[in-house]
Write an enzyme that holds these catalytic residues in place. Structure first.
Site, PDB file in Angstrom:
ATOM      1  N   ASP A 187       0.829  -1.206   0.000  1.00  0.00           N
ATOM      2  CA  ASP A 187       0.000   0.000   0.000  1.00  0.00           C
ATOM      3  C   ASP A 187       0.863   1.256   0.000  1.00  0.00           C
ATOM      4  O   ASP A 187       0.613   2.199  -0.756  1.00  0.00           O
ATOM      5  CB  ASP A 187      -0.899   0.011   1.234  1.00  0.00           C
ATOM      6  N   LEU A 188       1.838   1.285   0.886  1.00  0.00           N
ATOM      7  CA  LEU A 188       2.671   2.485   1.019  1.00  0.00           C
ATOM      8  C   LEU A 188       3.463   2.760  -0.249  1.00  0.00           C
ATOM      9  O   LEU A 188       3.554   3.899  -0.717  1.00  0.00           O
ATOM     10  CB  LEU A 188       3.607   2.339   2.215  1.00  0.00           C
TER      11      LEU A 188
END
Length: 408
Positions: A187-188
């Site tokens: 996600d990051l």
């Protein structure tokens, strides 16, 4: 032609930072898209987060931990990825919600979305429809497995992608111990790649006057950081495996035990190897140790040699000895120790904000700093705002839209 990056919209506050005066509409939820939008906010953009009425972003309910009053608990997860944003709750299936979103898109520079493919089209906001509203709009779209291809329909969740994209096969004590990275790294990274793509598209808009669509995915973001492990497969024809806390291509490089604890060292060159062996009375040209390739092939032996040399030292005296010898080294800190570390504050990595429910709170800060090349003065965003409570800025945003002022 007016420059998309150098002429700030009169309705937008000059916050400082290279995206000051730009408007970002954040239609995303959970982490990948919100992280991308937060990065743009850190760079000075005005970010308006669109949330579902009543419940808001999913991460408002992700916990514990929750903090604040029992009747209005705040999820620390939400606080981690929504600083420097405003919140507006819209039902995009209603006439009012669609009207307000259209007004925002008319004024926006960027829109961020991470819906499953087809959802925005069903709401009437396909990429073609959004570009018909505003041809200069840069649209960032993030999915799990990609926007097309045989598995584009699959829902993307971080740990699923860490496994599917091979990252877990590289992480853990060994090949039979696959482990997830301790933060939602897919996600990051997709948020970071997305923000990077948006800035590139804004720069191109200066030349063309037109926006475009930027696409990335959790899958793409993880493959994008395979680095030397990827070329080990595609060029050398080998399949890398997890091997714990030691570098697969450099030795000694990793976590080594000493008396009462452990330290990490990075002996990344033959010059450093000579300095290391000199400091600890070892023979740099001993059988199996003479070159990095030798040491990688004989990793277990190298670990034994190093840990035998370290056996008489406690961690702090050992780190001091390594520093004196010029060997890159460090400790493994807990996150509590990290946030108490003076070096963190010196780099602007802690920010104080005033939250409408929690009051004064400290958050992890943005990882980029900017400096004027003439004066040398810092040009990073000057002030930061707390993650908003749900629909906190409804009246302010609707009032601004009613003025008819355009952005950009």
């Amino acid at each position: 032609m007016t420059s998309a990056l150098t002429e700030p919209a009169p309705a937008l506050q000059d916050t400082g930072g290279p995206l000051s005066g730009r408007l970002v509409v954040d239609l995303s939820r959970a982490l990948a898209g919100p992280h991308a939008a937060m990065m743009m906010g850190d760079l000075g953009a005005r970010v308006i987060k669109i949330e579902n009425p009543g419940t808001g972003d999913d991460t408002r309910g992700w916990g514990p931990p929750f903090v604040g009053p029992e009747d209005d608990p705040q999820a620390t997860y939400f606080l981690s990825c929504n600083r420097n944003k405003e919140s507006l709750a819209l039902d995009l299936k209603s006439d009012d919600g669609r009207t307000v979103l259209r007004q925002l898109l008319e004024r926006a520079d960027v829109v961020v979305e991470n819906f499953r493919p087809g959802v925005l089209e069903r709401l009437g906001f396909s990429t073609d429809a959004m570009h018909a509203i505003n041809p200069r709009l840069v649209i960032l779209s993030i999915t799990g497995f990609g926007h097309d291809g045989p598995e584009s329909h699959r829902s993307g969740y971080d740990q699923i992608l860490q496994g599917e994209a091979g990252l877990m096969s590289l992480t853990g004590s060994g090949p039979d111990d696959p482990q997830r990275v301790g933060v939602p790294i897919a996600d990051l990274l997709s948020g970071m790649y997305g923000a990077y793509g948006v800035v590139a598209a804004l720069l191109e808009r200066e030349r063309t006057g037109q926006g475009q669509v930027v696409r990335t995915s959790l899958l793409a973001s993880l493959v994008g950081v395979h680095a030397f492990q990827g070329t080990k497969v595609t060029v050398a024809g080998e399949s890398p495996e997890a091997q714990g806390n030691h570098h697969p291509s450099i030795a000694p490089y990793g976590l080594f035990r000493c008396r009462g604890g452990s330290v990490q060292i990075s002996v990344g060159s033959e010059k450093l190897w000579a300095a290391f062996t000199s400091a600890f009375g070892l023979d740099p040209a001993a059988d199996g140790l003479a070159t990095n390739a030798d040491r990688v092939r004989n990793r277990a032996y190298v670990i034994d040699v190093v840990e035998t040399a370290f056996a008489g030292y406690d961690p702090e005296p050992l780190l001091a000895k390594l520093a004196a010898a010029g060997i890159p080294a460090g400790k493994v800190r807990s996150l509590k120790e990290v946030y108490e570390w003076p070096q963190l504050a010196s780099q602007g990595l802690l920010i104080d904000v005033d939250h409408p429910v929690l009051g004064a709170v400290t958050l992890p800060g943005p990882p980029l700093r900017f400096f004027d090349n003439v004066s040398g003065a810092e040009a990073t965003r000057r002030a930061h705002s707390a993650p908003p409570v749900l629909n906190q800025h409804d009246e302010e945003i609707r009032g601004w839209l009613e003025t008819g002022e355009a952005a950009g």
